[in-house]
Design a protein around this motif. Structure first.
Motif, PDB file in Angstrom:
ATOM      1  N   ALA A 143      39.575  57.159 -16.135  1.00 51.08           N
ATOM      2  CA  ALA A 143      39.359  55.761 -16.477  1.00 51.08           C
ATOM      3  C   ALA A 143      40.725  55.140 -16.786  1.00 51.08           C
ATOM      4  CB  ALA A 143      38.429  55.665 -17.689  1.00 51.08           C
ATOM      5  N   TRP A 144      40.739  53.903 -17.286  1.00 50.11           N
ATOM      6  CA  TRP A 144      41.991  53.317 -17.777  1.00 50.11           C
ATOM      7  C   TRP A 144      42.178  53.884 -19.175  1.00 50.11           C
ATOM      8  CZ3 TRP A 144      44.171  48.440 -15.508  1.00 50.11           C
ATOM      9  CH2 TRP A 144      45.432  48.138 -16.058  1.00 50.11           C
ATOM     10  N   PHE A 145      42.988  54.919 -19.289  1.00 50.60           N
ATOM     11  CA  PHE A 145      42.993  55.754 -20.481  1.00 50.60           C
ATOM     12  C   PHE A 145      43.268  54.962 -21.746  1.00 50.60           C
ATOM     13  CE2 PHE A 145      44.820  58.726 -23.552  1.00 50.60           C
ATOM     14  CZ  PHE A 145      43.836  59.693 -23.576  1.00 50.60           C
ATOM     15  N   ALA A 146      44.305  54.146 -21.745  1.00 44.91           N
ATOM     16  CA  ALA A 146      44.692  53.429 -22.959  1.00 44.91           C
ATOM     17  C   ALA A 146      43.619  52.458 -23.426  1.00 44.91           C
ATOM     18  CB  ALA A 146      46.008  52.690 -22.734  1.00 44.91           C
ATOM     19  N   ASP A 147      42.890  51.884 -22.472  1.00 43.94           N
ATOM     20  CA  ASP A 147      41.896  50.871 -22.816  1.00 43.94           C
ATOM     21  C   ASP A 147      40.483  51.426 -22.994  1.00 43.94           C
ATOM     22  OD1 ASP A 147      43.905  49.058 -22.612  1.00 43.94           O
ATOM     23  OD2 ASP A 147      43.183  48.073 -20.800  1.00 43.94           O
ATOM     24  N   GLU A 148      40.151  52.513 -22.298  1.00 41.52           N
ATOM     25  CA  GLU A 148      38.759  52.964 -22.253  1.00 41.52           C
ATOM     26  C   GLU A 148      38.531  54.360 -22.811  1.00 41.52           C
ATOM     27  OE1 GLU A 148      36.701  50.913 -18.457  1.00 41.52           O
ATOM     28  OE2 GLU A 148      38.287  52.347 -17.911  1.00 41.52           O
ATOM     29  N   ALA A 149      39.585  55.146 -22.984  1.00 48.89           N
ATOM     30  CA  ALA A 149      39.367  56.553 -23.318  1.00 48.89           C
ATOM     31  C   ALA A 149      40.176  57.063 -24.505  1.00 48.89           C
ATOM     32  CB  ALA A 149      39.674  57.428 -22.092  1.00 48.89           C
ATOM     33  N   GLN A 150      41.312  56.485 -24.761  1.00 51.54           N
ATOM     34  CA  GLN A 150      42.170  57.015 -25.817  1.00 51.54           C
ATOM     35  C   GLN A 150      41.486  56.894 -27.182  1.00 51.54           C
ATOM     36  OE1 GLN A 150      46.079  55.285 -25.932  1.00 51.54           O
ATOM     37  NE2 GLN A 150      46.957  57.081 -26.932  1.00 51.54           N
ATOM     38  N   GLY A 151      41.384  58.028 -27.867  1.00 49.23           N
ATOM     39  CA  GLY A 151      40.755  58.041 -29.171  1.00 49.23           C
ATOM     40  C   GLY A 151      39.239  57.991 -29.138  1.00 49.23           C
TER      41      GLY A 151
ATOM     42  N   HIS B 236      34.630  54.121   2.559  1.00 48.17           N
ATOM     43  CA  HIS B 236      35.603  54.353   1.482  1.00 48.17           C
ATOM     44  C   HIS B 236      36.010  53.008   0.902  1.00 48.17           C
ATOM     45  CE1 HIS B 236      40.012  55.597   0.350  1.00 48.17           C
ATOM     46  NE2 HIS B 236      39.234  55.501  -0.729  1.00 48.17           N
ATOM     47  N   ASN B 237      35.757  52.819  -0.384  1.00 53.34           N
ATOM     48  CA  ASN B 237      36.183  51.608  -1.090  1.00 53.34           C
ATOM     49  C   ASN B 237      36.698  51.977  -2.471  1.00 53.34           C
ATOM     50  OD1 ASN B 237      33.690  50.499   0.722  1.00 53.34           O
ATOM     51  ND2 ASN B 237      35.206  48.900   0.425  1.00 53.34           N
ATOM     52  N   THR B 238      37.607  51.153  -2.983  1.00 50.20           N
ATOM     53  CA  THR B 238      38.114  51.338  -4.338  1.00 50.20           C
ATOM     54  C   THR B 238      37.944  50.045  -5.111  1.00 50.20           C
ATOM     55  OG1 THR B 238      39.754  52.917  -3.512  1.00 50.20           O
ATOM     56  CG2 THR B 238      40.065  52.094  -5.750  1.00 50.20           C
ATOM     57  N   ALA B 239      37.240  50.132  -6.227  1.00 46.23           N
ATOM     58  CA  ALA B 239      37.015  48.989  -7.106  1.00 46.23           C
ATOM     59  C   ALA B 239      38.080  48.972  -8.206  1.00 46.23           C
ATOM     60  CB  ALA B 239      35.617  49.067  -7.713  1.00 46.23           C
ATOM     61  N   ARG B 240      38.036  47.960  -9.034  1.00 48.37           N
ATOM     62  CA  ARG B 240      38.963  47.902 -10.158  1.00 48.37           C
ATOM     63  C   ARG B 240      38.678  49.028 -11.138  1.00 48.37           C
ATOM     64  NH1 ARG B 240      39.205  41.796 -12.252  1.00 48.37           N
ATOM     65  NH2 ARG B 240      40.981  42.659 -13.407  1.00 48.37           N
ATOM     66  N   LEU B 241      39.704  49.431 -11.884  1.00 49.74           N
ATOM     67  CA  LEU B 241      39.613  50.664 -12.668  1.00 49.74           C
ATOM     68  C   LEU B 241      38.738  50.512 -13.910  1.00 49.74           C
ATOM     69  CD1 LEU B 241      40.597  53.565 -12.744  1.00 49.74           C
ATOM     70  CD2 LEU B 241      42.648  52.791 -13.943  1.00 49.74           C
ATOM     71  N   ARG B 242      38.896  49.422 -14.638  1.00 50.21           N
ATOM     72  CA  ARG B 242      38.099  49.237 -15.857  1.00 50.21           C
ATOM     73  C   ARG B 242      36.639  48.964 -15.504  1.00 50.21           C
ATOM     74  NH1 ARG B 242      42.555  45.890 -16.917  1.00 50.21           N
ATOM     75  NH2 ARG B 242      43.878  46.496 -18.698  1.00 50.21           N
ATOM     76  N   PHE B 243      35.733  49.610 -16.240  1.00 52.61           N
ATOM     77  CA  PHE B 243      34.314  49.391 -15.990  1.00 52.61           C
ATOM     78  C   PHE B 243      33.938  47.936 -16.249  1.00 52.61           C
ATOM     79  CE2 PHE B 243      29.824  49.382 -17.295  1.00 52.61           C
ATOM     80  CZ  PHE B 243      29.261  49.938 -16.160  1.00 52.61           C
ATOM     81  N   ALA B 244      34.469  47.349 -17.300  1.00 47.55           N
ATOM     82  CA  ALA B 244      34.139  45.962 -17.633  1.00 47.55           C
ATOM     83  C   ALA B 244      34.539  45.012 -16.513  1.00 47.55           C
ATOM     84  CB  ALA B 244      34.823  45.553 -18.942  1.00 47.55           C
ATOM     85  N   ASP B 245      35.661  45.292 -15.846  1.00 45.66           N
ATOM     86  CA  ASP B 245      36.098  44.435 -14.740  1.00 45.66           C
ATOM     87  C   ASP B 245      35.152  44.548 -13.548  1.00 45.66           C
ATOM     88  OD1 ASP B 245      38.264  43.523 -16.195  1.00 45.66           O
ATOM     89  OD2 ASP B 245      39.639  45.034 -15.395  1.00 45.66           O
ATOM     90  N   LYS B 246      34.660  45.752 -13.295  1.00 47.48           N
ATOM     91  CA  LYS B 246      33.682  45.924 -12.211  1.00 47.48           C
ATOM     92  C   LYS B 246      32.431  45.096 -12.485  1.00 47.48           C
ATOM     93  CE  LYS B 246      34.857  50.801 -11.347  1.00 47.48           C
ATOM     94  NZ  LYS B 246      35.626  51.113 -12.568  1.00 47.48           N
TER      95      LYS B 246
ATOM     96  N   GLY C 193      34.587  58.573  -7.825  1.00 43.34           N
ATOM     97  CA  GLY C 193      35.642  58.877  -8.778  1.00 43.34           C
ATOM     98  C   GLY C 193      35.749  57.782  -9.822  1.00 43.34           C
ATOM     99  N   GLY C 194      35.883  58.182 -11.099  1.00 46.46           N
ATOM    100  CA  GLY C 194      35.947  57.210 -12.173  1.00 46.46           C
ATOM    101  C   GLY C 194      34.583  56.590 -12.419  1.00 46.46           C
TER     102      GLY C 194
END
Length: 410
Positions: A137-145, A260-270, A397-398
Motif C-alpha cells: 500500500a502507500w506505506f506512510a499514509d495507509e500502513a505505518q503504525g 493489465h491495468n494499474t490504479a492509483r495506490l491509495r485505496f481512498a483515491d480509488k 496487487g495492493g
C-alpha cells in the motif's frame, strides 16, 4: 498486426502447507524444487530453456535477499549465463512475470521461457509480516503504525459495497466456506486438512476474531511459503513439444487473452475516482474485460471457471460482479444460488483460492496460471471442473492497484 501465439506447456507447484523455515531450508531450495519439478513433469531438458522470469514481492524483507533472477541459475549448470529477470508488483508479481515472458515470446526473442513465482513468508512473526505486506500500500499514509493494514483496507472494500449496495457478512462467510471446502480436494492446498464449516465461518465470537474492520480470521487468505513454475512457449517450440508428447498443437493450451491495468495506490483515491460509476473498482473490471475481448469471448458465459484473487472474502465478493456474473452490487445472488461452487454455473477457485490453497504472495499469479492449465487439459484431479475449455484468472496487487487477468484455453 497479428499477435504471436503463446502456449502454456505445464509446470509444478510446491506443497503450500510446508514451512521452509522450520525445515531449515534456504530460499534457493524452494526455487530448486519448483523448477526441477516443472522440468521433470513437462519432460523438458534444462538445455532447452532460453530465458527465465521470477515473480516475487518482498524477499528483501522476508529473507534479506534480492537479485532473485540470479537464483534461477543455481538450479542447474545449464542455466549459467541464461538471461533472467525479477518482477515485482505486490501480490500480482507472478502475473507481471508472466506478462513479461509472454511479451518476449510475442516479440520473437525466445521460444521457451520458464516463469517462477516464489515467496517465503514464514520467516517472521505475524505482526512483522503484516508490516511487510503494508509496503504494497502507500506505506506512510495507509500502513505505518497500523497493525495488519491489509485486512483493514479490504474491510473498507466491504464497507464501500455496504454503503453503495448493502452487504450481508453471511455472504462473505459462505465464500470462505466454499474455498475451504474446495481446498480439501487439492493435494497441494495449505488448508486441505483444516476444519471449517458454515457455522464457524459465520461465527462472530472469540473463535473467529476480528483482524481488521469487518474482516475476521475466516475471511483471510493464508500466510504461505511456496513457489510455482510454468513454461511458456512460442508456436514453433510448442509444435515440437506437441510432437514429442504425441499430441496435436490444438491440444496444447495457450494464452488466449490478457488484461493489465494499474490504479492509483491509495485505496481512498480509488474509491474517490469510482464515485458514481457502476463498478467499485473500475480498473479491475477493465482488466477482466480486456482479457475476454482479446480472447474473443463475449462475456463470462464463455468462461468455464475462474481462479480469482481472494486475498480476503471481500475481494472475491467484488470479483463476482466485476466478472459480470451478476449486475454490480448483486454478488450475493451468485453466492445464494450456488453459482460459484465447484459444480455451479460459474465455478470460482476450485483449487481453494488464496483462502484455501494458500497465498505465497509472489507465487499466486503463476499458481493461478498453472491451475488454469490443469483445468483446461483435464488434469486437475479431484478439483477438476467438468468440460473446462476456457479458464480465466484475476490476480491483484495492493488494494486493487495492479490487476492482471489471463484467459487460458484450448
Amino acid at each position: 498486426m497479428a499477435v504471436s501465439e503463446v502456449y502454456v506447456l505445464g509446470g509444478y507447484q510446491t506443497d503450500f502447507s510446508r514451512n521452509w523455515t522450520k525445515e531449515n531450508k534456504h530460499f534457493s531450495a524452494l526455487m530448486r524444487e519448483c523448477v526441477e519439478g516443472a522440468l521433470e513433469r513437462c519432460e523438458i531438458a534444462p538445455e532447452e530453456v532460453q530465458s527465465a522470469h521470477v515473480g516475487n514481492f518482498a524477499a528483501e524483507l522476508y529473507c534479506k535477499q534480492g537479485h532473485l533472477g540470479a537464483f534461477f541459475t543455481e538450479v542447474h549448470p545449464s542455466f549459467s549465463g541464461l538471461p533472467t529477470s525479477r518482477h515485482e508488483a505486490a501480490c500480482a508479481s507472478g502475473s507481471i512475470a508472466l506478462l513479461a515472458a509472454a511479451a518476449e515470446i510475442e516479440a520473437g526473442r525466445y521460444g521457451l521461457q520458464a516463469v517462477v513465482g516464489i515467496e517465503q513468508m514464514k520467516t517472521v512473526s505475524p505482526a512483522q509480516g503484516g508490516e511487510f505486506l503494508g509496503t504494497a500500500a502507500w506505506f506512510a499514509d495507509e500502513a505505518q503504525g497500523v497493525e495488519f493494514p491489509f485486512p483493514k483496507l479490504f474491510g473498507r472494500l466491504g464497507d464501500e459495497y455496504d454503503e453503495r449496495y448493502g452487504l450481508d457478512d453471511a455472504h462473505l462467510a459462505e465464500i470462505s466456506r466454499i474455498n475451504y471446502e474446495n481446498a480439501q480436494r487439492n493435494p497441494n492446498a495449505q488448508t486441505r486438512h483444516w476444519y471449517m464449516n458454515a457455522e464457524h465461518a459465520k461465527s462472530r465470537g472469540d473463535d473467529n476474531p476480528v483482524v481488521g474492520g469487518r474482516i475476521r480470521v475466516s475471511d483471510c487468505s493464508q500466510v504461505t511459503d511456496g513457489a510455482a513454475c510454468v513454461f511458456l512457449a512460442s508456436r514453433d517450440y510448442a509444435k515440437k513439444f506437441a510432437r514429442g508428447a504425441g499430441l496435436k498443437l490444438s491440444e496444447l493450451p495457450r494464452i488466449k487473452g490478457w488484461g493489465h491495468n494499474t490504479a492509483r495506490l491509495r485505496f481512498a483515491d480509488k474509491i474517490s475516482e469510482s464515485r458514481g460509476q457502476r463498478y467499485v473498482l473500475p480498473h479491475v473490471r477493465s482488466t477482466i474485460e480486456s482479457a475476454m475481448r482479446r480472447a474473443g469471448i463475449a462475456d463470462v458465459n464463455g468462461i468455464d471457471g475462474i481462479e480469482t484473487h481472494d486475498c480476503f472474502t471481500t475481494s472475491e465478493y467484488m470479483a463476482i460482479d466485476h466478472f459480470g456474473i451478476t449486475a454490480p452490487g448483486e454478488s450475493w445472488k451468485a453466492v445464494e444460488e450456488g453459482w460459484i461452487a465447484a459444480d455451479g454455473r460459474h465455478p470460482i477457485n476450485p483449487s481453494g483460492g488464496l483462502i484455501g490453497a494458500g497465498h505465497p504472495v509472489g507465487a499466486t499469479g503463476v499458481r493461478q496460471m498453472l491451475d488454469a492449465f490443469l483445468q483446461v487439459t483435464g488434469r486437475a484431479g479431484d478439483y477438476q471442473v467438468e468440460g473446462a475449455r476456457n479458464f480465466q484468472t484475476l490476480n491483484i496487487g495492493g488494494s486493487g492497484t495492479t490487476s492482471v487477468s489471463f484467459v487460458v484455453g484450448r
